[in-house]
Design a protein around this motif. Structure first.
Motif, short mmCIF file in Angstrom:
data_model
loop_
_atom_site.label_atom_id
_atom_site.label_comp_id
_atom_site.label_asym_id
_atom_site.label_seq_id
_atom_site.Cartn_x
_atom_site.Cartn_y
_atom_site.Cartn_z
N SER A 137 77.31 47.91 57.02
CA SER A 137 77.87 48.04 58.36
C SER A 137 77.83 49.50 58.84
O SER A 137 78.50 50.36 58.26
N PRO A 138 77.07 49.81 59.89
CA PRO A 138 77.06 51.17 60.43
C PRO A 138 78.45 51.61 60.90
O PRO A 138 78.84 52.77 60.74
N ASN A 161 88.35 47.42 56.04
CA ASN A 161 87.01 47.94 55.80
C ASN A 161 86.08 46.86 55.24
O ASN A 161 84.90 46.77 55.61
N ALA A 162 86.62 46.01 54.36
CA ALA A 162 85.84 44.89 53.82
C ALA A 162 85.44 43.95 54.95
O ALA A 162 84.33 43.39 54.96
N SER A 222 81.74 42.27 56.32
CA SER A 222 81.51 40.86 56.59
C SER A 222 81.12 40.60 58.05
O SER A 222 80.25 39.78 58.33
N SER A 223 81.76 41.31 58.95
CA SER A 223 81.47 41.11 60.38
C SER A 223 80.04 41.50 60.70
O SER A 223 79.42 40.93 61.59
N PHE A 224 79.51 42.49 59.96
CA PHE A 224 78.13 42.92 60.18
C PHE A 224 77.13 42.01 59.49
O PHE A 224 76.21 41.48 60.12
N ALA A 225 77.30 41.80 58.19
CA ALA A 225 76.31 41.06 57.40
C ALA A 225 76.50 39.54 57.48
O ALA A 225 75.60 38.78 57.16
N ARG A 226 77.69 39.12 57.89
CA ARG A 226 78.01 37.71 58.09
C ARG A 226 78.12 36.91 56.80
O ARG A 226 77.72 35.73 56.73
#
Length: 339
Positions: free
Chosen positions: A32-33, A275-276, A280-284
């Motif tokens: 996640s950037p 942060n975790a 997850s929100s980025f990589a799904r």
């Protein structure tokens, strides 16, 4: 003098920033950037990320030495191999402040009992991604890959990850995980060789190609399929009824890391629930940190790529590290397949 003392007090009261760097070696398009920006802002540590496309690629690069990386993110099936080769530092994540947030089900994992080496990154499943506008049949079957219908021939991508593909193929022909039965493996070899002419590619990083319709089906990971569906509503994710693996990728500090303190700071940072959730929100994919759900998007709670249908849950199996004798046979089949 008074002004000087006030100035010193302000300096002492301000957050302490590390003036360091951190080099992460990770799967491509998997970090996640937003989370990295937050980490750099809070710690002052400059992060550099280098990509790889398979566990074998990462292992070979690290074993060769001279890589300059501090952190690597191997799958659970490869953690014992990295440890056995002396490539990971026993960094004791279980003694870090944020370890208290780790979901108990992910603490005493087979590949790292008690978490002396690794921290959860993401976990998910291996299944079948299909463009349902091109093929409208059953997608909960590995036959989509190994005995594809005419609509999908020449439009299939298979991820270049040996254990994921071999595991799916072994179950497809009726075998069990980590089998060394040569009769079963001969069926696997023949199945893969017969299927390959129907494949377009064996590549990593296919989200955009699935979304654009350049690829119509493939062995894929659930989060990557989720991200493709966000760009193209016709993308579906199937769970092979004959068996599909559940995996976990894990962040670990390399034994020859130059920036150890910075790496430990990062491992502790990604065990924070907020942060975790950024990961997850980025990589799904799901993660192994309790409480992160509160910070994740609503669509991850109902996504068909995250929520396994009740009737297919029994087909899931947790991927594990196979014995050397089995791995040697798999490698021979995989090497021949890639020619």
């Amino acid at each position: 003098m008074k002004k000087t003392m006030v100035a010193m007090a302000l300096v002492l009261a301000s957050p302490a920033y590390a003036d360091g760097e951190l080099n992460i070696y990770n799967w491509g398009n998997y970090t996640s950037p937003e989370m990295i920006t937050k980490f750099e802002a809070e710690t002052g540590i400059k992060v550099t990320i280098t990509d790889y496309d398979s566990n074998d690629t990462a292992l070979a690069k690290i074993k060769a030495g001279g890589h300059g990386f501090d952190i690597v993110v191997p799958s659970g099936t490869y953690v014992p191999i990295f440890v056995g080769e002396g490539l990971l530092m026993e960094s004791k994540p279980n003694e870090m402040e944020n370890f208290k947030h780790m979901d108990p089900q992910w603490v005493d994992v087979e590949f790292d009992k008690g978490r002396n080496y690794t921290v959860p990154w993401q976990w998910g499943t291996v299944g079948v991604t299909v463009n349902t506008a091109i093929y409208g049949g059953d997608i909960n079957t590995a036959a989509v890959i190994f005995d594809p219908p005419e609509e999908l021939k020449g439009k299939i991508n298979v991820v270049p990850e040996m254990n994921d593909v071999m595991g799916m193929a072994i179950h497809y022909v009726g075998g069990e995980q980590c089998t060394a039965d040569k009769e079963v493996l001969m069926k696997v070899r023949d199945t893969l060789q017969a299927a390959k002419p129907n494949w377009l590619s064996m590549d990593y990083g296919m989200i955009e190609k699935f979304a654009a319709g350049d690829v119509a089906a493939g062995v894929n990971w659930n989060g990557a399929s989720f991200r493709a569906r966000e760009k193209n509503a016709d993308i579906g994710f199937g769970y092979p009824q004959t068996g599909f693996p559940v995996w976990m990728d894990n962040a670990a500090i390399l034994s020859d890391a130059k920036n150890v303190d910075e790496a430990k700071t990062f491992l502790n940072f990604i065990m924070d629930p907020e942060n975790a959730a950024m990961l997850s929100s980025f990589a799904r994919y799901a993660n192994g940190i309790a409480g992160s759900e509160a910070f994740m998007p609503e669509d991850m709670k109902t996504s068909p790529e995250i929520v396994v249908p009740a009737e297919l849950k029994a087909a899931a199996y947790v991927a594990k590290t196979c014995p050397p004798e089995a791995t040697k046979l798999y490698t021979a089949i995989w090497t021949e397949l890639q020619k």
